[in-house]
Design a protein around this motif. Sequence first.
Motif, PDB file in Angstrom:
ATOM      1  N   ARG A  67     -70.149  94.344 138.106  1.00 57.93           N
ATOM      2  CA  ARG A  67     -70.029  95.269 136.972  1.00 57.93           C
ATOM      3  C   ARG A  67     -69.476  94.531 135.757  1.00 57.93           C
ATOM      4  NH1 ARG A  67     -66.452  99.724 139.680  1.00 57.93           N
ATOM      5  NH2 ARG A  67     -65.820 100.003 137.492  1.00 57.93           N
ATOM      6  N   PHE A  68     -68.459  93.699 136.003  1.00 60.75           N
ATOM      7  CA  PHE A  68     -67.901  92.909 134.894  1.00 60.75           C
ATOM      8  C   PHE A  68     -68.979  92.010 134.295  1.00 60.75           C
ATOM      9  CE2 PHE A  68     -66.307  88.846 133.414  1.00 60.75           C
ATOM     10  CZ  PHE A  68     -65.367  89.217 132.468  1.00 60.75           C
ATOM     11  N   ASP A  69     -69.742  91.372 135.167  1.00 61.08           N
ATOM     12  CA  ASP A  69     -70.777  90.441 134.720  1.00 61.08           C
ATOM     13  C   ASP A  69     -71.813  91.122 133.837  1.00 61.08           C
ATOM     14  OD1 ASP A  69     -72.162  87.867 134.763  1.00 61.08           O
ATOM     15  OD2 ASP A  69     -73.656  88.916 135.980  1.00 61.08           O
ATOM     16  N   LYS A  70     -72.234  92.327 134.223  1.00 62.56           N
ATOM     17  CA  LYS A  70     -73.231  93.058 133.429  1.00 62.56           C
ATOM     18  C   LYS A  70     -72.734  93.294 132.005  1.00 62.56           C
ATOM     19  CE  LYS A  70     -75.338  95.585 137.294  1.00 62.56           C
ATOM     20  NZ  LYS A  70     -75.525  96.930 137.902  1.00 62.56           N
ATOM     21  N   VAL A  71     -71.481  93.721 131.896  1.00 54.22           N
ATOM     22  CA  VAL A  71     -70.910  93.996 130.574  1.00 54.22           C
ATOM     23  C   VAL A  71     -70.728  92.696 129.785  1.00 54.22           C
ATOM     24  CG1 VAL A  71     -68.904  94.917 129.347  1.00 54.22           C
ATOM     25  CG2 VAL A  71     -69.774  96.089 131.384  1.00 54.22           C
ATOM     26  N   ALA A  72     -70.253  91.660 130.464  1.00 52.38           N
ATOM     27  CA  ALA A  72     -70.056  90.371 129.792  1.00 52.38           C
ATOM     28  C   ALA A  72     -71.369  89.841 129.234  1.00 52.38           C
ATOM     29  CB  ALA A  72     -69.453  89.365 130.774  1.00 52.38           C
ATOM     30  N   GLN A  73     -72.438  90.005 130.004  1.00 53.95           N
ATOM     31  CA  GLN A  73     -73.754  89.544 129.553  1.00 53.95           C
ATOM     32  C   GLN A  73     -74.207  90.336 128.332  1.00 53.95           C
ATOM     33  OE1 GLN A  73     -75.311  86.934 130.672  1.00 53.95           O
ATOM     34  NE2 GLN A  73     -74.349  86.526 132.674  1.00 53.95           N
ATOM     35  N   LYS A  74     -74.012  91.666 128.376  1.00 52.80           N
ATOM     36  CA  LYS A  74     -74.420  92.517 127.246  1.00 52.80           C
ATOM     37  C   LYS A  74     -73.655  92.164 125.984  1.00 52.80           C
ATOM     38  CE  LYS A  74     -75.854  96.582 129.924  1.00 52.80           C
ATOM     39  NZ  LYS A  74     -77.269  96.566 129.484  1.00 52.80           N
ATOM     40  N   LYS A  75     -72.385  91.735 126.143  1.00 56.91           N
ATOM     41  CA  LYS A  75     -71.545  91.412 124.982  1.00 56.91           C
ATOM     42  C   LYS A  75     -71.604  89.921 124.631  1.00 56.91           C
ATOM     43  CE  LYS A  75     -67.529  93.568 124.690  1.00 56.91           C
ATOM     44  NZ  LYS A  75     -67.630  94.620 123.685  1.00 56.91           N
ATOM     45  N   SER A  76     -72.516  89.183 125.289  1.00 57.01           N
ATOM     46  CA  SER A  76     -72.749  87.755 125.009  1.00 57.01           C
ATOM     47  C   SER A  76     -71.504  86.889 125.240  1.00 57.01           C
ATOM     48  CB  SER A  76     -73.252  87.566 123.569  1.00 57.01           C
ATOM     49  OG  SER A  76     -74.473  88.240 123.388  1.00 57.01           O
ATOM     50  N   TYR A  77     -70.604  87.351 126.106  1.00 55.67           N
ATOM     51  CA  TYR A  77     -69.410  86.550 126.379  1.00 55.67           C
ATOM     52  C   TYR A  77     -69.743  85.183 126.986  1.00 55.67           C
ATOM     53  CZ  TYR A  77     -65.123  84.867 128.488  1.00 55.67           C
ATOM     54  OH  TYR A  77     -64.082  84.074 128.868  1.00 55.67           O
ATOM     55  N   PRO A  78     -70.742  85.088 127.895  1.00 54.99           N
ATOM     56  CA  PRO A  78     -71.051  83.773 128.473  1.00 54.99           C
ATOM     57  C   PRO A  78     -71.412  82.720 127.430  1.00 54.99           C
ATOM     58  CG  PRO A  78     -72.058  85.485 129.785  1.00 54.99           C
ATOM     59  CD  PRO A  78     -71.550  86.146 128.538  1.00 54.99           C
ATOM     60  N   ASN A  79     -71.865  83.164 126.266  1.00 55.98           N
ATOM     61  CA  ASN A  79     -72.253  82.215 125.209  1.00 55.98           C
ATOM     62  C   ASN A  79     -71.075  81.782 124.344  1.00 55.98           C
ATOM     63  OD1 ASN A  79     -74.938  82.531 126.044  1.00 55.98           O
ATOM     64  ND2 ASN A  79     -75.243  84.286 124.684  1.00 55.98           N
ATOM     65  N   ARG A  80     -69.907  82.387 124.595  1.00 60.77           N
ATOM     66  CA  ARG A  80     -68.717  82.025 123.804  1.00 60.77           C
ATOM     67  C   ARG A  80     -68.400  80.552 124.033  1.00 60.77           C
ATOM     68  NH1 ARG A  80     -64.365  84.729 121.507  1.00 60.77           N
ATOM     69  NH2 ARG A  80     -62.350  83.676 121.626  1.00 60.77           N
ATOM     70  N   LEU A  89     -54.422  90.981 131.045  1.00 63.56           N
ATOM     71  CA  LEU A  89     -55.173  92.054 131.687  1.00 63.56           C
ATOM     72  C   LEU A  89     -54.187  93.150 132.059  1.00 63.56           C
ATOM     73  CD1 LEU A  89     -57.560  90.078 134.080  1.00 63.56           C
ATOM     74  CD2 LEU A  89     -57.998  90.840 131.735  1.00 63.56           C
ATOM     75  N   THR A  90     -54.530  94.382 131.711  1.00 63.37           N
ATOM     76  CA  THR A  90     -53.664  95.521 131.984  1.00 63.37           C
ATOM     77  C   THR A  90     -54.275  96.396 133.072  1.00 63.37           C
ATOM     78  OG1 THR A  90     -52.948  95.510 129.670  1.00 63.37           O
ATOM     79  CG2 THR A  90     -52.490  97.494 130.936  1.00 63.37           C
ATOM     80  N   LYS A  91     -53.423  96.886 133.955  1.00 66.34           N
ATOM     81  CA  LYS A  91     -53.881  97.743 135.050  1.00 66.34           C
ATOM     82  C   LYS A  91     -54.688  98.924 134.510  1.00 66.34           C
ATOM     83  CE  LYS A  91     -52.077 100.250 139.062  1.00 66.34           C
ATOM     84  NZ  LYS A  91     -50.852 100.660 139.782  1.00 66.34           N
ATOM     85  N   GLY A  92     -55.857  99.177 135.121  1.00 66.28           N
ATOM     86  CA  GLY A  92     -56.696 100.296 134.699  1.00 66.28           C
ATOM     87  C   GLY A  92     -57.724  99.940 133.654  1.00 66.28           C
ATOM     88  N   MET A  93     -57.763  98.679 133.214  1.00 66.64           N
ATOM     89  CA  MET A  93     -58.758  98.266 132.220  1.00 66.64           C
ATOM     90  C   MET A  93     -60.173  98.437 132.777  1.00 66.64           C
ATOM     91  SD  MET A  93     -57.634  94.744 130.299  1.00 66.64           S
ATOM     92  CE  MET A  93     -56.777  94.797 128.719  1.00 66.64           C
ATOM     93  N   ASN A  94     -61.105  98.797 131.904  1.00 65.37           N
ATOM     94  CA  ASN A  94     -62.506  98.805 132.305  1.00 65.37           C
ATOM     95  C   ASN A  94     -63.133  97.462 131.954  1.00 65.37           C
ATOM     96  OD1 ASN A  94     -63.378  98.936 129.497  1.00 65.37           O
ATOM     97  ND2 ASN A  94     -62.802 101.108 129.547  1.00 65.37           N
ATOM     98  N   SER A  95     -64.367  97.280 132.341  1.00 64.39           N
ATOM     99  CA  SER A  95     -65.030  95.985 132.128  1.00 64.39           C
ATOM    100  C   SER A  95     -65.130  95.637 130.652  1.00 64.39           C
ATOM    101  CB  SER A  95     -66.425  95.998 132.759  1.00 64.39           C
ATOM    102  OG  SER A  95     -66.333  96.171 134.152  1.00 64.39           O
ATOM    103  N   ASN A  96     -65.400  96.635 129.841  1.00 58.35           N
ATOM    104  CA  ASN A  96     -65.508  96.404 128.401  1.00 58.35           C
ATOM    105  C   ASN A  96     -64.189  95.905 127.829  1.00 58.35           C
ATOM    106  OD1 ASN A  96     -67.034  96.729 125.803  1.00 58.35           O
ATOM    107  ND2 ASN A  96     -65.393  98.208 125.401  1.00 58.35           N
ATOM    108  N   GLU A  97     -63.099  96.552 128.240  1.00 55.40           N
ATOM    109  CA  GLU A  97     -61.775  96.149 127.748  1.00 55.40           C
ATOM    110  C   GLU A  97     -61.409  94.760 128.259  1.00 55.40           C
ATOM    111  OE1 GLU A  97     -59.584 100.521 127.411  1.00 55.40           O
ATOM    112  OE2 GLU A  97     -59.791  99.537 129.376  1.00 55.40           O
TER     113      GLU A  97
END
Length: 347
Positions: A67-80, A89-97
């Motif tokens: 799930r994290f990977d899907k969001v990271a890919q959509k937000k182009s994080y791998p290209n950073r 990282l805070t408890k309860g964070m979602n993948s986007n956060e």
Amino acid sequence: MNLKKIISIVSVVVITGLMIYGYMLYRDIFSDNTQFSEEQVYVCIPSNSDYEDVKKIITPYVKDINRFDKVAQKKSYPNREDKAGRFLLTKGMNSNEMVNSLRQNVPVQLSFNNQERLENFAGRIASQIEPDSLALLHAFTDEKFLKENGFTRENVLSIFVPNSYEFFWNTTADKFRNKMLKEYHKFWNEERLAKAKALNLTPVQVATLASIVHKETVKKDERPRVAGVYLNRLAKGIKLEADPTVIYSVKLQSNDFNQVIKRVLNKDLATVSPYNTYMYAGLPPGPIAMPDITALDAVLNPEKHNYIYFCASVKRFGYHEFAVTPAQHEANRQQYVAWISSQGIKR
């Protein structure tokens, strides 16, 4: 089956599919995706890490890495390009956060105090930022750096003024050293430089003397008086005869800085070392420890008096008895020797 019914069925299927997709998308992006019990954790991503390295590092803290990977890919994080740093990282964070958090390098509130040697200091800093102690030690003792800035291997410790400083975790060894040099020049403002000049001392010499004062007494209110004694001795051309310099000499000669020496013996006074101020006049070649700001300012603002000697007090423990004449000092010394012998302290 008539057309209307077919359209209705298709519509229901499409809507249901969209709802399922929407739910999955919402779950992937906005639902809790952390798996740690603490309220918050910091993760450190080393320099030159790629996306696969990042995933390995954060996997222990993530419920569903896909799930994290899907969001990271959509937000182009791998290209950073630069992924290194320290991230919260805070408890309860979602993948986007979580992806957003991995873009925000959180500084380290780095602190250090009275380190006895450059090696100890490098180890202390290495426990707080990315470079290891060897990389830091190499940066501190780089010949070009020392020559360009007027320092030596023996006195470069004087650059580092104990305090709290803000650094990014992935700061390089050279950048850390260079920023500390800027802080050193900031500390040595016009007022402090003028006071050092009035004492006929350079900033390095002030730091060297302050390191002795720091080791002599933990009582901050007594440090200006102790500094005054040593400045009086320097002015009169009398050897400093500071026990902490003998202790340092013994440790240096034996290469054992873990030993505890509570009592300086006559044989220790014969230790041949440029740091032994019983043997050599003037200041040692550099600090015998990292003096804190109160010790530095004690040297710059010494108490004005005629004392030439001092000895640990047996009446006010932690403080010292001061004397003008050798006879007064000998009386104080005998009291201290009698007390320390009664305690069974032989070393």
